[in-house]
Design an enzyme around this catalytic site. Structure first.
Site, mmCIF file in Angstrom:
data_model
loop_
_atom_site.group_PDB
_atom_site.id
_atom_site.type_symbol
_atom_site.label_atom_id
_atom_site.label_comp_id
_atom_site.label_asym_id
_atom_site.label_seq_id
_atom_site.Cartn_x
_atom_site.Cartn_y
_atom_site.Cartn_z
ATOM 1 N N CYS A 192 0.843 -1.195 0.000
ATOM 2 C CA CYS A 192 0.000 0.000 0.000
ATOM 3 C C CYS A 192 0.877 1.243 0.000
ATOM 4 C CB CYS A 192 -0.942 0.014 1.203
ATOM 5 S SG CYS A 192 -2.018 1.473 1.207
ATOM 6 N N CYS A 204 -0.169 4.067 2.479
ATOM 7 C CA CYS A 204 0.170 3.800 3.877
ATOM 8 C C CYS A 204 1.677 3.847 4.114
ATOM 9 C CB CYS A 204 -0.418 2.465 4.325
ATOM 10 S SG CYS A 204 -2.231 2.471 4.348
#
EC number: 1.11.1.28
Length: 170
Positions: A123, A126
């Protein structure tokens, strides 16, 4: 920690991973709690019982719990925020993430563990957010790099052992 048992369990073709397991756990800029918590959070994310058991052995229960919490909340966040980024959505998440505010361990340790799990699950949103938070808190680029190295090597060990177990079942 039972790092030796984990290293010994790796097949010959994974000699680089075996050596790297030794390297990433020695000479790290991370504290012992940061180092082992990172490994446990990644082992949870990698879903390998052998790796998780070996790396969580002898760790303080609150560290294991917080590392599991980091992996758990990032399992949700990595899916949601990665997909949200892909479609360009700006709608609010409306997801509970209270553990991020009160993880039960030092906030910087928890951020490192979230960064490592996010790297494993891919991700970008993130990874960038946790890196930015860590750097803003004064964590060195070297410490961030060490957490990412641990994530890569522990994940690789888990993948290797999963493959061996699957092939052994015939």
């Amino acid at each position: 920690m039972s790092l030796d048992a984990l290293r010994a369990a790796l097949p010959e073709y994974a000699a680089d991973i075996e050596q790297n397991l030794g390297l990433v756990f020695t000479g790290s800029s991370l504290s012992e709690q940061q180092l082992w918590g990172t490994a446990v959070a990644v082992a949870v994310a990698a879903r390998n019982a052998v790796v998780l058991r070996e790396l969580a052995e002898d760790l303080a229960p609150e560290v294991v719990t917080a590392a599991k919490a980091a992996a758990s909340v990032m399992a949700m966040n990595n899916v949601y925020f990665r997909a949200k980024h892909m479609i360009g959505s700006e709608l609010p998440a409306r997801l509970r993430m209270r553990v991020v505010a009160r993880p039960g361990v030092d906030k910087i340790d928890f951020e490192l563990w979230c960064l490592a799990v996010s790297a494993v699950t891919g991700c970008e949103v993130c990874v960038v957010a946790h890196n930015d938070a860590l750097r803003a808190a004064g964590v060195s680029a070297e410490a961030v790099n060490d957490a990412l190295r641990i994530a890569a090597v522990v994940h690789s060990a888990a993948v290797t052992l999963d493959a061996e177990q699957a092939l052994a079942r015939g």
